[in-house]
Design an enzyme around this catalytic site. Structure first.
Site, PDB file in Angstrom:
ATOM      1  N   SER A  46      -3.522   8.439   0.030  1.00  0.00           N
ATOM      2  CA  SER A  46      -3.865   7.111   0.539  1.00  0.00           C
ATOM      3  C   SER A  46      -5.371   6.899   0.416  1.00  0.00           C
ATOM      4  CB  SER A  46      -3.366   6.961   1.976  1.00  0.00           C
ATOM      5  OG  SER A  46      -3.386   5.606   2.376  1.00  0.00           O
ATOM      6  N   ASP A  50       5.802   0.633  -1.485  1.00  0.00           N
ATOM      7  CA  ASP A  50       4.669   0.883  -0.591  1.00  0.00           C
ATOM      8  C   ASP A  50       3.957  -0.438  -0.308  1.00  0.00           C
ATOM      9  OD1 ASP A  50       2.372   1.753   0.710  1.00  0.00           O
ATOM     10  OD2 ASP A  50       2.028   3.427  -0.655  1.00  0.00           O
ATOM     11  N   HIS A  97       5.232   3.982   1.803  1.00  0.00           N
ATOM     12  CA  HIS A  97       3.951   4.671   1.815  1.00  0.00           C
ATOM     13  C   HIS A  97       4.099   6.156   2.138  1.00  0.00           C
ATOM     14  CE1 HIS A  97      -0.386   4.689   1.823  1.00  0.00           C
ATOM     15  NE2 HIS A  97      -0.444   5.211   3.026  1.00  0.00           N
TER      16      HIS A  97
END
Length: 715
Positions: free
Chosen positions: A568, A655, A687
């Site tokens: 991320s 996501d 995600h």
């Protein structure tokens, strides 16, 4: 786009070049691969599927190792097990996992007596008297490739259950309600809501949040239990400012509703007596709410409730003129009263949360880069820290739903100590171990070592580095060893030393696992975070590079034996360090990586962009921020003529936080520069990646096999 692949010599997909020009602040940028953002375009799906096929073909030779790693991970886990029960109302609530099942069961059993605060010790294969299975995640997931539980709430009287399910990975949930005694599904079906729905204290309503088209929580609603759909639901609070999100919940005492609007730097909270909910439904403007600061004050704060000697007090944790926060209190019936300082600001000790129970409060804070838990005495304001023996660990409170409970439930673990659950008796100071996660296969924590190093950054700042290794391979630094270096460094999020089943497969092969606690995270307090965000963001990247160089210079590893990993915002870190110092790494593993950050943050219509301006800056309206972000965004800064390490990027089609298009564009651009870059895209996930524990283990085995090959340990 064409793909030619054979098992012997697969050919990488070549994304079509369809240039579009992005113009901001007098700067024109030609983006060849922005067309990949069109998720519904068949050409985009075909390209992602071709990338998956290429990755599968390139890594087919690792299939035996992947299976070995999966079996190792699986073999360490007691697949049929139970969690430690948590008391709520007249019941003990706990989870069950079953061998061969992807998802857990949510269960409960009745208390032996009202005075019973010692949870029963549950054993797999032994019946629990009076057990009720409230929810079977496997039944809920049947027929779906993805399943995530985003809400689970039982009424105070224990008669009704609500739960929220996401089957796409987009973090929008459908909430349902049932009568527990009869098993009857009530007509309530609340579609498209955010996570965290719950019953009101009286069980008459469901409190939930909605999200706008940018996935920003923008409304708080009340739904009357027993009604179908959302037609009669009442929005009790709405947030119009695109830089703020909104949410709501109840104090532990259940006597107050707390509605919070917040950005990354500012809070605005209304505290409303739960008894006023009927009035709130009739006319939200007519309810008298207590507010500590409005948003113009630009203060971050949280509020909880305690009753001391018969008087209601609001305990407020805030950062007004207190960088690392301080705790104050004021009477709930007089918001104009002069606040009383309970825990004064202490630079370097970051107060993170205060949870008020009837007789004491639980305080969580950080000092010396370590998370800590203490008990606040309401009368003296003294905080008694709960001590643990290891120098590195992760600890926190959790599973404490009852306002009147005399014990505090704690979770604990370290790199070498498996996850452990304790009850801390506040009256006696006794710390009772309730359960430690069992690691099958003869695991002995004494076989592994852990320590913290301090690596100098270029500006002289000492960066903490946490290490864990298997002792039989010798101490780190005696000779160069394979190193797996992990980092994150954003949002004041801390990467604390915790246990991992999967990591043992690396350590047992001689890998040293390390975490670089770079600036931008929260490990060393709020200043640590402030010095790794906005126009100081480059510190996160250079810190990671400096840590890597430190490990090489001190003989811990060599560049051909070190792999970097982050996910991320940590994936942004990976892309940045690959551009800054490609020569330092044999491989870079980037999970759901935020590598096209400038394109995203320039577009306020994209999910969460406006909220993110306080983390990264606003390049849309500020030319200096634009120039600064352009100088580090990985996609913008792929370098020609550079020998990149091998790169594996993983992503998910659904996501909503970091779109799949970012790593897809990045990989296409890296290939143009001659890099060996692979993309793996989950076509039904979000995600957090795939759902289901066995799927997650397979996924991690896939990543670890690639990593082990990169450091020369794939045999």
């Amino acid at each position: 786009m064409t793909v030619e692949a054979t098992p012997a010599q697969p050919t990488a997909p070549v994304a079509a070049r369809r240039p579009v020009v992005r113009s901001h602040h007098g700067d024109d940028v030609e983006d060849r691969y922005e067309w990949l953002r069109a998720k519904e375009d068949p050409d985009v799906i075909a390209h992602l599927e071709a990338e998956n096929a290429y990755t599968d073909a390139r890594l087919a030779h690792l299939a035996p190792l992947r299976e070995t790693l999966f079996q190792e991970i699986k073999g360490r886990v007691r697949e049929t097990d139970l969690t430690v029960p948590v008391r709520q109302g007249g019941w003990w609530y706990y989870g069950r996992s079953l061998e061969g099942r992807q998802y857990g069961l949510q269960c409960r059993a009745p208390l032996a007596s009202e005075d019973d605060w010692t949870p029963p010790r549950l054993e797999a294969g032994v019946d629990v008297p009076g057990e009720e299975v409230l929810l079977d995640g496997n039944a809920e997931a049947e027929g779906h490739e993805f399943f995530s539980l985003g809400a689970f709430s039982v009424t105070t009287d224990g008669t009704r259950l609500l739960w929220g399910v996401d089957t796409q990975g987009d973090e929008r949930y459908t909430v349902r309600v049932k009568d527990i005694a009869t098993g009857e599904l009530l007509p309530d079906v609340i579609d498209g809501v955010g996570g965290g729905a719950r019953f009101t204290p009286d069980g008459a309503f469901v409190l939930y949040s909605t999200v706008d088209d940018a996935w920003r929580p923008d409304g708080v609603w009340l739904h009357r239990v027993g009604e179908a759909g959302r037609e009669n639901d009442v929005e009790i609070a709405h947030e119009d400012d695109e830089a703020f999100w909104i949410g709501a919940g109840f104090t532990r005492s259940r006597q107050y509703l707390v509605i919070e609007s917040a950005s990354n730097t500012t809070s605005e909270i209304d505290v409303i007596a739960a008894s006023d909910l009927p009035l709130l439904l009739a006319d939200p403007e007519a309810v008298d709410a207590v507010s500590i600061w409005d948003r113009s004050a630009k203060v971050e704060y949280s509020v909880d409730h305690a009753v001391i000697e018969g008087r209601d007090w609001l305990y407020v944790l805030h950062n007004q003129d207190a960088l690392d926060f301080e705790l104050i209190r004021l009477p709930a019936d007089d918001e104009d009263a002069e606040p009383e300082v309970v825990i004064p600001h202490s630079p370097g000790t970051r107060l993170e949360s205060v949870d008020c129970l009837r007789d004491f409060a639980i305080v969580e804070y950080r000092s010396g880069g370590i998370p800590r838990v203490g008990i606040l005495d309401y009368a003296t304001h003294a905080v008694r820290e709960i001590a643990f023996d290891e120098p590195l660990y992760d600890a926190g409170s959790g599973g404490n739903p009852e306002w009147t409970q005399p014990v505090v439930r704690l979770s604990y673990g370290s790199f070498t100590t498996p996850g452990t659950v304790f009850d801390y008796d506040v009256a006696t100071g006794e710390l009772r171990e309730l359960k430690q996660v069992e690691v099958l296969g003869g695991y002995d924590p004494a076989d592994y070592g852990q320590e913290r190093l301090w690596a100098p950054a270029g500006d002289g700042t000492e960066i903490p580095v946490s290490l864990v290794w298997k002792r039989s391979f010798g101490a780190p630094g005696e000779a160069p060893r394979p190193v797996h270096l992990y980092g994150y460094g954003s949002y004041e999020h801390s990467i604390d030393p915790g246990f991992s089943y999967a990591r043992l497969s690396e350590l047992d092969r001689g890998v040293v696992f390390a975490v670089a606690h770079v600036r931008g995270g929260g490990e060393m307090g709020r200043a640590w975070y402030e010095n790794g965000k906005l126009t100081r963001k480059r510190n996160s990247f250079t810190d990671f590079v400096d840590v890597a160089r430190f490990l090489v210079d001190r003989g811990y590893t060599s560049p051909d034996r070190m792999v970097a990993e982050g996910g991320s915002a940590g994936g942004l870190l990976m892309g940045a360090v690959a551009n800054l110092a490609p020569e330092l790494f044999a491989g870079v593993l980037a999970d759901v990586p935020f590598v096209d950050a400038l394109t995203t943050i320039l577009d306020p219509s994209l999910p969460l962009t406006v909220i993110e301006w306080e983390e990264w800056g606003d390049p849309l309206h500020d030319a200096d921020v634009y120039a600064y972000m352009k100088s580090y965004t990985p996609y913008e800064n792929v370098r020609e003529g550079v020998a990149y390490p091998r790169i594996l990027a993983t992503t998910s089609l659904n996501d909503t936080r970091v779109f799949y298009v970012e790593p897809a564009k990045w990989v296409a651009r890296l290939r143009e520069a001659g890099a060996d870059a692979l993309l793996k895209c989950e076509m039904v996930a979000g995600h957090g990646g795939v759902s289901g524990r066995y799927n997650a283990w397979h996924d991690r085995a896939f990543q670890l096999a690639w990593l082990l090959e990169a450091v020369g340990l794939a045999e």
